[in-house]
Design a protein around this motif. Structure first.
Motif, short mmCIF file in Angstrom:
data_model
loop_
_atom_site.label_atom_id
_atom_site.label_comp_id
_atom_site.label_asym_id
_atom_site.label_seq_id
_atom_site.Cartn_x
_atom_site.Cartn_y
_atom_site.Cartn_z
N ALA A 51 52.10 40.10 24.47
CA ALA A 51 52.29 40.62 25.83
C ALA A 51 51.24 41.65 26.16
N THR A 52 50.82 42.42 25.17
CA THR A 52 49.77 43.41 25.40
C THR A 52 48.44 42.72 25.70
N TYR A 53 48.14 41.64 24.98
CA TYR A 53 46.92 40.87 25.26
C TYR A 53 46.92 40.34 26.69
N VAL A 54 48.02 39.73 27.10
CA VAL A 54 48.10 39.16 28.44
C VAL A 54 48.05 40.25 29.49
N ARG A 55 48.72 41.38 29.22
CA ARG A 55 48.70 42.50 30.16
C ARG A 55 47.28 43.05 30.33
N SER A 56 46.51 43.07 29.25
CA SER A 56 45.13 43.56 29.36
C SER A 56 44.29 42.62 30.22
N LEU A 57 44.51 41.30 30.08
CA LEU A 57 43.79 40.35 30.95
C LEU A 57 44.19 40.57 32.40
N MET A 58 45.48 40.69 32.66
CA MET A 58 45.95 40.88 34.03
C MET A 58 45.42 42.19 34.61
N ARG A 59 45.36 43.23 33.80
CA ARG A 59 44.85 44.52 34.27
C ARG A 59 43.36 44.43 34.62
N SER A 60 42.59 43.73 33.79
CA SER A 60 41.16 43.60 34.09
C SER A 60 40.93 42.74 35.32
N GLN A 61 41.76 41.69 35.50
CA GLN A 61 41.63 40.87 36.70
C GLN A 61 42.05 41.65 37.95
N LEU A 62 43.09 42.48 37.83
CA LEU A 62 43.51 43.30 38.96
C LEU A 62 42.43 44.32 39.32
N ARG A 63 41.83 44.93 38.31
CA ARG A 63 40.75 45.90 38.56
C ARG A 63 39.59 45.24 39.29
N THR A 64 39.23 44.03 38.86
CA THR A 64 38.15 43.29 39.51
C THR A 64 38.50 42.97 40.96
N ALA A 65 39.75 42.53 41.19
CA ALA A 65 40.17 42.20 42.55
C ALA A 65 40.18 43.43 43.45
N LEU A 66 40.65 44.56 42.92
CA LEU A 66 40.68 45.78 43.74
C LEU A 66 39.28 46.29 44.05
N LEU A 67 38.36 46.16 43.12
CA LEU A 67 36.97 46.56 43.40
C LEU A 67 36.35 45.66 44.47
N GLY A 68 36.59 44.36 44.37
CA GLY A 68 36.07 43.45 45.39
C GLY A 68 36.70 43.71 46.75
N LEU A 69 38.01 43.95 46.77
CA LEU A 69 38.70 44.25 48.03
C LEU A 69 38.22 45.57 48.61
N GLY A 70 37.99 46.56 47.76
CA GLY A 70 37.47 47.85 48.24
C GLY A 70 36.09 47.71 48.85
N ALA A 71 35.24 46.94 48.21
CA ALA A 71 33.89 46.72 48.76
C ALA A 71 33.97 45.99 50.10
N LEU A 72 34.86 45.01 50.19
CA LEU A 72 35.03 44.28 51.45
C LEU A 72 35.59 45.19 52.54
N ALA A 73 36.57 46.02 52.20
CA ALA A 73 37.14 46.94 53.19
C ALA A 73 36.10 47.96 53.65
N LEU A 74 35.27 48.41 52.73
CA LEU A 74 34.20 49.34 53.11
C LEU A 74 33.22 48.67 54.05
#
Length: 133
Positions: free
Chosen positions: A47-70
């Protein structure tokens, strides 16, 4: 004119060998990667492995969304620029279309391209971790 009987097919099986030139003789790679079994057995480590993947994917999505919002958030300021420079309200003409076509869409494409490449790299890194590479 009788047809000769077909020879019986045989399958030869044995212990899988490592690739040629892989190093030590007689040693075999593990049959499964430890991380893969942790995930499939749904242990806390898996579960920790999967959570780390999900966290890195969420971080990537939020960075892309932030750049788009900017990018999109600064458009009203960009459209007010001619009004500030000239002091009059200009007609929405070539400047708006140039800003949208020349600035916004290529930058949006670059953000989307970055996001896809980064998400694929996250998944490739995770797959490497799970497969033990």
């Amino acid at each position: 004119m009788s047809a000769a009987p077909r020879p019986r097919r045989e399958t030869v099986t044995g212990v899988p060998r490592r690739a040629i030139g892989s190093g030590v003789r007689g040693s075999r790679a593990p049959q499964y990667a430890p991380a893969r079994s942790e995930i499939s057995e749904q242990t806390s480590l898996g579960a920790t492995y999967v959570r780390s993947l999900m966290r890195s994917q969420l971080r990537t999505a939020l960075l892309g969304l932030g750049a788009l919002a900017l990018l999109v958030g600064t458009l009203p300021l960009l459209f007010l620029l001619p009004r500030v420079l000239t002091g009059a309200l200009p007609a929405p003409g070539p400047f708006v279309w140039a800003a949208l076509g020349v600035v916004v869409y290529p930058v949006m494409w670059l953000i989307a391209r970055w996001y896809v490449c980064r998400a694929e790299r996250n998944e490739r890194d995770f797959r490497g971790l799970v497969e033990g590479r």
